[in-house]
Design an enzyme around this catalytic site. Structure first.
Site, mmCIF file in Angstrom:
data_model
loop_
_atom_site.group_PDB
_atom_site.id
_atom_site.type_symbol
_atom_site.label_atom_id
_atom_site.label_comp_id
_atom_site.label_asym_id
_atom_site.label_seq_id
_atom_site.Cartn_x
_atom_site.Cartn_y
_atom_site.Cartn_z
ATOM 1 N N TYR A 126 0.843 -1.193 0.000
ATOM 2 C CA TYR A 126 0.000 0.000 0.000
ATOM 3 C C TYR A 126 0.880 1.245 0.000
ATOM 4 O O TYR A 126 1.828 1.357 0.781
ATOM 5 C CB TYR A 126 -0.902 -0.023 1.235
ATOM 6 C CG TYR A 126 -1.847 1.159 1.378
ATOM 7 C CD1 TYR A 126 -2.393 1.780 0.253
ATOM 8 C CD2 TYR A 126 -2.200 1.641 2.623
ATOM 9 C CE1 TYR A 126 -3.253 2.849 0.381
ATOM 10 C CE2 TYR A 126 -3.075 2.705 2.767
ATOM 11 C CZ TYR A 126 -3.598 3.308 1.646
ATOM 12 O OH TYR A 126 -4.452 4.375 1.776
ATOM 13 N N CYS A 127 0.573 2.205 -0.891
ATOM 14 C CA CYS A 127 1.276 3.485 -0.956
ATOM 15 C C CYS A 127 2.769 3.219 -1.175
ATOM 16 O O CYS A 127 3.139 2.451 -2.054
ATOM 17 C CB CYS A 127 0.980 4.294 0.304
ATOM 18 S SG CYS A 127 1.586 5.997 0.277
ATOM 19 N N LEU A 128 3.647 3.844 -0.392
ATOM 20 C CA LEU A 128 5.077 3.614 -0.568
ATOM 21 C C LEU A 128 5.477 2.191 -0.209
ATOM 22 O O LEU A 128 6.518 1.697 -0.658
ATOM 23 C CB LEU A 128 5.881 4.604 0.264
ATOM 24 C CG LEU A 128 5.969 6.019 -0.322
ATOM 25 C CD1 LEU A 128 6.659 6.956 0.648
ATOM 26 C CD2 LEU A 128 6.693 6.017 -1.653
#
Length: 606
Positions: free
Chosen positions: A337-339
């Site tokens: 998720y995300c970075l």
């Protein structure tokens, strides 16, 4: 075979030794081009300035305004156009004012942006408030036009100027002033001024909290580990960077292949395990998956030397090693998720290069692998800004929580700063507690070296998609990933814009399913079944198929009502080998004994 001491946190060097060595390394890395005897003095001074400005480089601001002003100064045609635009807006305002005087029905010439809720109160439709609102929106419209692209002007500088103007205009919006805001005036008359007194209490509390930077405990009903982040499980591995959580099965049979959740290190993992009804982790476990999740530590100044490679090797890869020992002979569905998704993509490409085929699939949620269109967070990310942040982190050892929170809030200052301020300080309304609100205030730090490396290597230099990102001295390529991929973008994401997320299709060749879901960076991911007014678009790209640009894909892909979660779990199940009896929680004989009940210790670090 793992030894029993794998759970011991790596012994850290003495605080003074580590700080001295770390500062020397970071100083060397950040100023390799400017070695001189007094470099440390320069960094200390710039670091002090950076702390006063919240990490925003004044040099980048001056350069932005200068570039825009000089290009406008040499464009008399553009100046005439802007003069005409100002005249037209003035005439529209005058006509609106003239038609408003007899209180006849009239159509407002200017409208707030779709995400701007400052003028939602019906009181703004009456005189004189409608005139103030329209005058502000007319000014905003002119500046939007004035900061459009100009020939010869760097697009980054035109976007920066627009962003800065928006920040300045937001400070003088009539909604911010009690004597100009009809909602505040009406509430003051109704309560006899009690709202302003309560607002003063809120303002004092917030000011004291800002000064002390004390951690705010969650409100009643939102206790971490009891009300939120409460999916049952155990910590089965811990080192100085992360804890690995294994969740207790909720079904008699589970899919043979387990799932690993890799969250971003800039957030606490429990954004994916909020209340039981909207917990993605709880949903996965309930659907018959064996789920593991990484819970990153909240680093201190002593951990300033943690690197991107540490997070990959001693984070993601260590988690995969543990899962392989606990669920032997099975491939693993990895979800970032995300970075955390960016880190997972790096790990997956490295594994593909090295012949490690343990991944059954790769899911990336609101995660970018290319940062050339990374949204408004990228606006002020140039050499000057990165060097400024590095100098600030050199003095304190990490990027602190408030510094990062302000950056995210400024992207949508209308709602996240000013609307909230009006509600708290002038209407006297306290923030309503929510699970995502508790998570949002439970911010984390980022170690100096790692933050510098990913800002430079990923955001500033875009090495990953450019084929210049090296792991262990050798370049990796995303196209080497052979595991099927499931990529999720969100429609109104201002942190990872969906068209940027979509570019994963451009840099990979494997079988790929792309989903575009309604809402923003967090809300689009937290789209549980039964959530009202949700939809998603889903499309499949077979391995080796021709590329389809995002606009064409959007036009030819019809929306589907509801949550995208069931579509994802169906896709995961289709990439599994069948159901089996649940594995044990941990495996003591291989060195992975259960240590603590989920959500573990690191989630409570402040």
């Amino acid at each position: 075979m793992r030894k029993n001491n794998v759970h011991a946190i790596a012994k850290q060097p003495a605080r003074g030794e580590l700080k001295t060595a770390a500062r020397a390394k970071l100083s060397s890395a950040a100023n390799a081009h400017a070695e001189h005897p007094y470099a440390g003095l320069d960094q200390a001074l710039r670091g002090a300035v950076a702390r006063m400005t919240g990490g925003v480089s004044p040099f980048a601001l001056v350069e932005t305004w200068t570039d825009w002003a000089l290009h406008l100064a040499r464009a008399p045609g553009r100046q005439l156009e802007l003069a005409e635009h100002a005249r037209n807006n003035t005439l529209k305002l005058a006509e609106f004012a003239a038609k408003s005087l007899p209180e006849t029905a009239r159509k407002a010439p200017f409208s707030p942006k779709v995400y701007d809720h400052r003028f939602a109160d019906p009181g703004w439709q009456g005189l004189p408030f409608s005139l103030w609102q329209q005058a502000f929106l007319a000014t905003q419209d002119w500046w939007d036009h004035a900061t459009d692209d100009m020939r010869g002007l760097r697009k980054q500088d035109s976007d920066r100027t627009r962003f800065l103007v928006r920040q300045l205009l937001d400070t003088v919006s009539p909604s911010n002033f009690p004597w100009l805001n009809p909602e505040i005036l009406a509430e003051t008359a109704r309560t006899g001024g009690r709202n302003l007194a309560e607002g003063m209490v809120h303002a004092t509390d917030d000011w004291l909290h800002t000064l002390s930077q004390a951690h705010t405990p969650p409100p009643e009903g939102y206790k971490i580990g009891k009300d939120i982040a409460c999916t049952p499980g155990q910590v089965v591995y811990r080192n100085d960077i992360f804890e690995l959580l294994q969740y207790t099965p909720q079904t008699s049979k589970v899919q043979a292949e387990p799932v690993l959740i890799v969250p971003a290190w800039i957030m606490k993992y429990y954004i994916l395990d909020l209340s039981p009804h909207n917990s993605l982790i709880n949903y996965l476990v309930g659907q018959g998956f064996t789920v593991f999740a990484i819970s990153w530590c909240n680093p201190t100044a002593d951990q300033r030397e943690l690197s991107l490679e540490d997070y990959r090797k001693r984070g993601v890869m260590a988690a995969l090693d543990a899962i392989t020992a606990i669920v032997p002979g099975r491939k693993i569905h990895a979800n970032g998720y995300c970075l955390g998704g960016t880190m997972l993509a790096i790990a997956a490409a490295t594994m593909a290069r090295d012949g490690d085929d343990r991944l059954a699939s790769v899911t990336l949620m609101a995660a970018q692998v290319d940062f050339s269109e990374a949204g408004e967070l990228l606006l002020f990310l140039d050499e000057s800004q990165v060097a400024f942040l590095e100098d600030m982190m050199w003095t304190q050892g990490y990027l602190d929580r408030p510094q990062m929170a302000r950056a995210f809030a400024s992207i949508r200052a209308e709602d996240l700063i000013y609307t909230r301020a009006v509600q708290r300080y002038f209407l006297g309304k306290d923030d309503l507690p929510t699970d995502i609100g508790v998570w949002n205030t439970d911010t984390t730090r980022m170690p100096a070296r790692m933050h510098s490396e990913y800002l430079r290597g990923l955001f500033l230099e875009n090495r990953l998609s450019a084929g210049r990102f090296a792991v262990e001295g050798r370049v990796i390529a995303l196209k080497d990933i052979a595991a099927p991929m499931f990529v999720v973008g969100t429609e109104t994401d201002h942190i990872a814009p969906w068209k940027s997320v979509y570019k994963t299709r451009l840099f990979t060749d494997t079988d790929l399913t792309f989903v575009l879901t309604k809402s923003g960076h967090n809300g689009g991911i937290l789209s549980e079944p039964g959530h009202p007014n949700r939809h998603y678009r889903i499309g499949h790209r077979a391995q080796g198929a021709l590329y389809v640009d995002p606009d064409s894909w959007f036009a030819q892909t019809e929306p589907t009502d509801g949550s995208w979660w069931p579509a994802w779990t169906e896709w995961l199940s289709a990439n599994c080998s069948g159901k089996v009896a649940p594995p044990s929680i941990g495996t003591p004989e291989r060195g992975y004994s259960p240590l603590d009940a989920a959500p573990g210790r690191y989630i409570h670090q402040t």
